[in-house]
Scaffold this motif. Structure first.
Motif, PDB file in Angstrom:
ATOM      1  N   ARG A  69       0.842  -1.205   0.000  1.00 20.04           N
ATOM      2  CA  ARG A  69       0.000   0.000   0.000  1.00 20.04           C
ATOM      3  C   ARG A  69       0.872   1.248   0.000  1.00 20.04           C
ATOM      4  O   ARG A  69       1.840   1.343   0.728  1.00 20.04           O
ATOM      5  CB  ARG A  69      -0.899   0.033   1.223  1.00 20.04           C
ATOM      6  CG  ARG A  69      -2.094  -0.831   1.066  1.00 20.04           C
ATOM      7  CD  ARG A  69      -3.347   0.039   0.890  1.00 20.04           C
ATOM      8  NE  ARG A  69      -4.425  -0.817   0.454  1.00 20.04           N
ATOM      9  CZ  ARG A  69      -5.061  -0.659  -0.689  1.00 20.04           C
ATOM     10  NH1 ARG A  69      -4.773   0.318  -1.496  1.00 20.04           N
ATOM     11  NH2 ARG A  69      -6.020  -1.476  -1.035  1.00 20.04           N
ATOM     12  N   ARG A  72      -3.642   5.403  -1.304  1.00 15.23           N
ATOM     13  CA  ARG A  72      -4.805   4.721  -1.884  1.00 15.23           C
ATOM     14  C   ARG A  72      -4.409   3.740  -2.973  1.00 15.23           C
ATOM     15  O   ARG A  72      -5.250   3.044  -3.518  1.00 15.23           O
ATOM     16  CB  ARG A  72      -5.766   5.757  -2.461  1.00 15.23           C
ATOM     17  CG  ARG A  72      -6.384   6.643  -1.389  1.00 15.23           C
ATOM     18  CD  ARG A  72      -7.349   7.628  -1.983  1.00 15.23           C
ATOM     19  NE  ARG A  72      -8.416   6.918  -2.670  1.00 15.23           N
ATOM     20  CZ  ARG A  72      -9.248   7.466  -3.539  1.00 15.23           C
ATOM     21  NH1 ARG A  72      -9.143   8.738  -3.845  1.00 15.23           N
ATOM     22  NH2 ARG A  72     -10.197   6.760  -4.113  1.00 15.23           N
ATOM     23  N   GLU A  73      -3.145   3.703  -3.319  1.00 15.25           N
ATOM     24  CA  GLU A  73      -2.664   2.852  -4.416  1.00 15.25           C
ATOM     25  C   GLU A  73      -1.833   1.697  -3.880  1.00 15.25           C
ATOM     26  O   GLU A  73      -1.431   1.693  -2.724  1.00 15.25           O
ATOM     27  CB  GLU A  73      -1.807   3.683  -5.374  1.00 15.25           C
ATOM     28  CG  GLU A  73      -2.542   4.841  -5.996  1.00 15.25           C
ATOM     29  CD  GLU A  73      -1.649   5.667  -6.903  1.00 15.25           C
ATOM     30  OE1 GLU A  73      -2.069   5.920  -8.029  1.00 15.25           O
ATOM     31  OE2 GLU A  73      -0.543   6.032  -6.471  1.00 15.25           O
TER      32      GLU A  73
END
Length: 105
Positions: A69, A72-73
């Protein structure tokens, strides 16, 4: 046989099968320079996001890449530098062999 027995050859075959698609070779080549998010690979490779994600799943399942992680990606990276060398050698060999094949025609 090697000390690992036939299982080592089976594992090597699985690795080579995971690397058998040209887009997966391109993904590994990109990841050899450092971790990348899917959108970065999409932009660099000029491939559709669902296609890149699908091939990343194959590479992840084969233990070639790992995801972590990053906000958010998910950033993908190679699990092992050996894989980068295998792919770089294969690409280099293919580049050297291509002119020879053309001259043989």
């Amino acid at each position: 046989m090697t000390s690992g027995g036939y299982e080592v050859y089976e594992s090597a075959g699985e690795l080579l099968r995971a690397l058998s698609a040209p887009i997966r070779v391109a993904i590994v080549t990109e990841l050899a320079d450092g971790e990348r998010c899917v959108h970065e690979l999409v932009e660099k490779l000029g491939a559709a996001q669902p296609l890149v994600s699908q091939h990343l799943r194959v590479l992840r399942g084969a233990g070639v890449v790992r995801g972590s992680r990053r906000g958010r990606e998910i950033a993908y990276a190679l699990v092992d530098e050996h894989i980068a060398h295998i792919v770089a050698d294969a690409v280099s060999h293919a580049g050297e062999a291509a002119p020879a094949r053309l001259n043989a025609s």
